[in-house]
Design an enzyme around this catalytic site. Structure first.
Site, mmCIF file in Angstrom:
data_model
loop_
_atom_site.group_PDB
_atom_site.id
_atom_site.type_symbol
_atom_site.label_atom_id
_atom_site.label_comp_id
_atom_site.label_asym_id
_atom_site.label_seq_id
_atom_site.Cartn_x
_atom_site.Cartn_y
_atom_site.Cartn_z
ATOM 1 N N ARG A 58 0.880 -1.138 -0.112
ATOM 2 C CA ARG A 58 0.113 -0.102 -0.004
ATOM 3 C C ARG A 58 1.091 1.201 -0.088
ATOM 4 N NH1 ARG A 58 -1.846 2.314 4.313
ATOM 5 N NH2 ARG A 58 -2.032 0.194 5.677
ATOM 6 N N TYR A 111 -17.646 14.487 -14.941
ATOM 7 C CA TYR A 111 -17.902 13.090 -15.147
ATOM 8 C C TYR A 111 -19.024 13.074 -13.613
ATOM 9 C CZ TYR A 111 -18.071 8.044 -13.833
ATOM 10 O OH TYR A 111 -18.319 7.030 -13.654
ATOM 11 N N ASP A 183 -8.323 16.880 -15.170
ATOM 12 C CA ASP A 183 -8.604 15.631 -15.403
ATOM 13 C C ASP A 183 -8.365 15.408 -16.988
ATOM 14 O OD1 ASP A 183 -10.036 13.301 -16.223
ATOM 15 O OD2 ASP A 183 -11.438 13.196 -14.588
ATOM 16 N N LYS A 208 -9.410 4.080 -19.057
ATOM 17 C CA LYS A 208 -9.967 4.386 -20.489
ATOM 18 C C LYS A 208 -8.892 4.266 -21.344
ATOM 19 C CE LYS A 208 -13.541 5.409 -18.309
ATOM 20 N NZ LYS A 208 -13.673 5.960 -17.207
HETATM 21 N N1 LCS Z 1 -12.904 11.011 -14.914
HETATM 22 C C1 LCS Z 1 -13.562 11.055 -16.121
HETATM 23 C C2 LCS Z 1 -13.329 12.008 -17.184
HETATM 24 C C3 LCS Z 1 -14.234 9.768 -16.449
HETATM 25 O O1 LCS Z 1 -14.822 9.542 -17.490
HETATM 26 C C4 LCS Z 1 -14.159 8.783 -15.326
HETATM 27 C C5 LCS Z 1 -14.987 7.688 -15.524
HETATM 28 C C6 LCS Z 1 -13.621 9.021 -14.020
HETATM 29 C C7 LCS Z 1 -12.809 10.230 -14.081
HETATM 30 C C8 LCS Z 1 -13.687 8.073 -13.104
HETATM 31 O O2 LCS Z 1 -12.755 6.916 -13.595
HETATM 32 P P1 LCS Z 1 -12.750 5.389 -12.861
HETATM 33 O O3 LCS Z 1 -13.084 5.356 -11.279
HETATM 34 O O4 LCS Z 1 -14.283 4.935 -13.587
HETATM 35 O O5 LCS Z 1 -11.599 4.739 -13.358
HETATM 36 N N2 LCS Z 1 -15.989 7.849 -16.618
HETATM 37 C C9 LCS Z 1 -16.689 7.026 -17.165
HETATM 38 C C10 LCS Z 1 -17.542 7.201 -18.436
HETATM 39 O O6 LCS Z 1 -17.709 8.235 -18.898
HETATM 40 N N3 LCS Z 1 -18.322 6.045 -18.479
HETATM 41 O O7 LCS Z 1 -18.098 4.927 -17.687
HETATM 42 C C11 LCS Z 1 -17.070 5.681 -16.382
#
Ligand code: LCS
Length: 392
Positions: A58, A111, A183, A208
């Protein structure tokens, strides 16, 4: 590793020295929860920081560290950190910078779960926020309060793909000593490097494009050493949203092909956008690469290419959007983005369903808005599928 190497080379080599790992070409996975100490005194020295070395996964793990070094190099940052999800990264960064009574200025459009986090911080810890377009200096200066600690930006914004001028925002923030967090999920460091425009911290949902194969949930952060150490020692270590060594290995592998995948995502999106834009059933195509887009000039200034996502509206509302999506044969209905497979989703009922109606409309998300993550298939096949669903 030669720091002068170009992006494509760093994406493959940075953070890994085969010589230090039995000359294994692929990086090993240190699948261990803890690390042994030769003696009790050695353990004491590790904990006090007198002797460097790993203690417990961790707090740091060699496979994860390789990834952290690679993302730092790709973002032109001093240091990086890996997290178990994009949201773990977002929350660790925000909680590092704010305390009770502070204020966050945020792009009008984020998001859905980031929006949820901002509301949680407000309700539980009295950390207020304002959502604003952030499209003019006067508007930003007028919205900054004495207690504003952070300006938080998504660009391009999920899912409306509006682009925010990073240089403009960071220059105002600097005047006031406010941290700018970006972001960069939709761009990846291949298309846009916010730290080069004066922003302080960049973060990703590495789930992504960075992973790129739809098989891992992860987050990454990069910035100056002092901030990264502060996050590592507080909101990462003590809240604990860390990444597993195996998932770090998947991301190291994903990063090797990031540049060529992004080239293809962007080429495919450019071809699809031209077709979509001319189809009579499609209206309001949102793509920052379109000359008609209000974001076009800023996109050309700060991004290598406009990205692989396209949002658009159809005549009608939710029902028509859902009927269209159900008719697709190859394109998958799924949230997430940046995968080899083309994915389509309906933000109003999916990724942004948690955002209240009025707020969602202010963000530009209507009931007829559809978001397409253009995959790596032949663009003609993606278009054929869209066309048959539009015309059947
Ligand atoms: N920031 C952005 C711009 C995102 O699109 C997402 C998830 C996150 C942070 C969070 O990331 P995660 O914890 O899911 O890795 N966006 C998603 C979307 O547009 N569709 O499904 C998840």
């Amino acid at each position: 590793m030669n720091k002068e190497h170009r992006f494509e080379t760093k994406a493959i080599h940075e953070g890994y020295e085969a010589k230090a790992h039995c000359n294994s070409l692929a990086s090993p996975i240190y699948q261990t929860s803890t690390f042994t100490f030769e003696t009790a005194e050695a353990g004491e020295k590790r904990f006090s920081g007198e002797e460097p070395g790993y203690i417990y996964s961790r707090l740091g793990n060699p496979t994860v560290r390789m990834l952290e070094e690679r993302i730092a190099s790709l973002e032109n940052a001093e240091a990086g950190l890996a997290f178990g999800s994009g949201m773990a990264a977002v929350s660790a960064v925000l909680m590092n910078f704010v305390r009770s009574g502070d204020h966050i200025l945020c792009s009008e459009g984020v998001y859905g779960c980031t929006f949820g986090l901002l509301n949680m911080l407000k309700d539980k810890f009295s950390i207020d926020h304002d959502l604003l377009p952030l499209d003019s200096k006067d508007q930003i200066r007028g919205a900054i309060r004495p207690n504003t600690a952070v300006i938080y930006i998504e660009t391009p914004i999920n899912p409306t793909l509006k682009v925010i001028d990073l240089e403009m925002v960071s220059s105002i923030a600097k005047e006031k000593g406010i941290k700018v967090v970006v972001d960069n999920t939709f761009s990846t460091p291949y298309l846009q490097r916010p730290l080069e425009y004066g922003c302080d911290i960049v973060l990703h949902s590495a789930t992504k494009y960075i992973g790129g194969h739809g098989d891992v949930i992860a987050g990454l952060v990069a910035g100056d050493q002092e901030t990264i150490t502060s996050i590592a020692k507080s909101t990462q270590k003590d809240i604990g949203g860390i990444l597993s060594p195996f998932d770090a290995w998947l991301l190291l592998r994903g990063l090797k092909t990031l540049p060529i995948r992004m080239d293809r995502h962007c080429d495919n999106a450019r071809n699809i956008v031209e077709k979509l834009n001319r189809h009579p059933r499609v209206r309001n195509v949102m793509y920052p690469g379109l000359k008609s887009s209000p974001s076009h000039l800023i996109t050309m200034k700060q991004m290598k290419y406009p990205g692989g996502l396209i949002s658009f509206e159809l005549e009608g509302g939710k029902k028509e959007a859902q009927v269209f999506m159900n008719r697709l044969k190859m394109i998958k209905i799924a949230v997430s983005l940046g995968d080899a497979e083309s994915l389509i989703q309906h933000p109003a009922t999916m990724t942004h369903a948690v955002v209240p109606d009025g707020e969602r409309r202010r963000m530009g998300i209507s009931e007829s808005l559809i978001r397409l993550s253009v995959g790596l298939e032949a663009w003609e096949d993606i278009w054929d599928d869209l066309l048959q669903a539009l015309e059947s």
